[in-house]
Design an enzyme around this catalytic site. Structure first.
Site, short mmCIF file in Angstrom:
data_model
loop_
_atom_site.label_atom_id
_atom_site.label_comp_id
_atom_site.label_asym_id
_atom_site.label_seq_id
_atom_site.Cartn_x
_atom_site.Cartn_y
_atom_site.Cartn_z
N SER A 1 -121.88 -63.62 -23.07
CA SER A 1 -121.73 -63.12 -21.71
C SER A 1 -122.72 -61.98 -21.59
O SER A 1 -122.58 -60.95 -22.26
CB SER A 1 -120.29 -62.63 -21.45
OG SER A 1 -120.18 -62.08 -20.16
N SER A 2 -123.73 -62.17 -20.77
CA SER A 2 -124.82 -61.20 -20.70
C SER A 2 -124.37 -59.87 -20.11
O SER A 2 -123.31 -59.77 -19.48
CB SER A 2 -125.97 -61.78 -19.86
OG SER A 2 -126.47 -62.96 -20.43
N THR A 3 -125.19 -58.86 -20.31
CA THR A 3 -124.92 -57.54 -19.75
C THR A 3 -124.84 -57.63 -18.22
O THR A 3 -125.80 -58.10 -17.58
CB THR A 3 -126.03 -56.56 -20.15
OG1 THR A 3 -126.12 -56.51 -21.59
CG2 THR A 3 -125.77 -55.17 -19.60
N PRO A 4 -123.74 -57.24 -17.61
CA PRO A 4 -123.59 -57.41 -16.16
C PRO A 4 -124.73 -56.82 -15.33
O PRO A 4 -125.17 -57.43 -14.35
CB PRO A 4 -122.25 -56.74 -15.87
CG PRO A 4 -121.46 -56.96 -17.12
CD PRO A 4 -122.46 -56.79 -18.23
#
Length: 365
Positions: free
Chosen positions: A81-84
């Site tokens: 889950s990538s950095t928002p």
């Protein structure tokens, strides 16, 4: 700790565009993160798990394509889950509008897909994922969040022809090139993808498509995993260096200068299949070794940095003289006047892709 904490963090950073505020506020990231992650396990330490989930940071959800990883083996991150804030930077570049059809390459956990569904409606979002297990988990995550977009198993390089045409293509993995299929399926729109080579892959390519041609500029500093069908170099130094003695030499170029963003971007246009590591000494001396390692693991080079030195020792081994290749590119960048990365652009058409400086007619060989 709740989703509101993440929203506040992004707002304080100035990283939450108004057009995406409702989506970020409404879609709970916790629905897209496994209960057991590297940083914490919800069952044994729920507070640490919640801090990881609602931080503006990436969360690794798969290593080595989900295969068993022996103790001490290199751990290649293969899904996350990538950095928002990075996700939002990319979505802002995409400039998506209501009523548009979007093709997403790389479903991952489904979190980015959910934002798109919330903003545009699930019928406007198609997502392609190459890993069956990752896709299955993402579909479950999306259902829990109340979304059922078109999510298909396949090679993202091929897009998804059945849902074309699209107005936007967003790719969540780093690409060496922009596939022709994307241009065909997004004939008049925009493509945003992390782009680069093993040497330097910290750029977004933001391309507008018309008349069979995609053209645009480079920006940002993304750090995404590679397209699985065309991965760049990665690993550990001992995977390439086994104590061999190389050919000695010297250089008057300070090694740290060649890996700054602008020259590294330019070097990565020609030295595509090698990567580097800067390794500082652990004795507070300020000394360091810059390693260059070929993707095929047959060649390596080092440059030894010592503060206040006027020359630096070079050692090269294997069929390629990697430092010589990097040095030649670095000097070529100087001859061009040390252009910033922002002055370069990319054109993609039926003849392939071409990088140019200032003007599409000034193609970099």
């Amino acid at each position: 700790m709740t989703q509101q904490r993440l929203v506040e963090t992004l707002e304080n950073k100035g990283a939450l565009p108004p057009s995406w505020h409702d989506a970020v506020s409404s879609v709970d990231r916790a629905l897209f993160i496994p209960e057991a992650i590297d940083k914490a396990d919800f069952a044994t330490d729920p507070d640490s798990w919640l801090r990881a989930v609602y931080a503006d940071a990436f969360v690794v959800t798969q290593v080595n394509d989900g295969k068993s990883t022996p103790e001490g083996a290199f751990r290649l991150f293969t899904s996350s889950s990538s950095t928002p804030s990075v996700m939002l930077e990319m979505l802002d570049l995409l400039d998506v509008r209501e009523g548009q059809q979007v093709l997403e390459i790389g479903t991952g956990t489904g979190y980015n897909t959910a934002w798109l569904c919330h903003r545009l409606g699930e019928d406007s979002v198609t997502s392609v994922e190459i890993d069956e297990a990752v896709l299955s988990a993402a579909v479950d995550n999306l259902k829990r969040a109340g979304f059922r977009p078109t999510a298909v198993l396949g090679n993202g390089r091929d897009g998804h022809r059945q849902g074309a045409p699209y107005d936007r293509v967003i790719c969540t993995c780093t690409m060496w090139d922009v596939p022709q299929a994307w241009l065909e399926q997004c004939p008049r729109g925009r493509i945003v993808t992390p782009w680069g080579s093993s040497f330097f892959n910290g750029s977004y390519a933001v391309l507008d498509v018309a008349d069979g041609r995609a053209q645009g500029a480079f920006s940002g500093y993304p750090a995404f995993m590679w397209d699985r069908t065309h991965r760049g170099g990665a690993g550990r130094i001992p995977d390439v260096y086994h104590g061999e003695a190389g050919e000695k030499g010297s250089t008057d170029i300070a090694p740290q200068n060649v890996i700054q963003d602008d020259p590294a971007f330019y070097t990565g246009l020609s030295v595509t299949d090698a990567w580097y590591r800067w390794c500082e000494a652990d004795d507070d001396s300020g000394e360091a070794t810059l390693w260059f390692l070929a993707d095929d693991r047959m060649s390596w080079a080092t440059v030894e940095y010592t503060p206040a030195a006027e020359a630096y020792e070079v050692e090269q081994y294997g069929p390629r003289a990697l430092w010589d290749e990097v040095r030649e590119a670095f000097l070529g960048w100087h001859e061009l006047g040390k252009p910033a990365r922002s002055r370069f652009g990319l054109t993609v058409d039926c003849d392939g892709q071409r990088v140019w400086l200032d003007d599409p007619r000034h193609v970099i060989p």
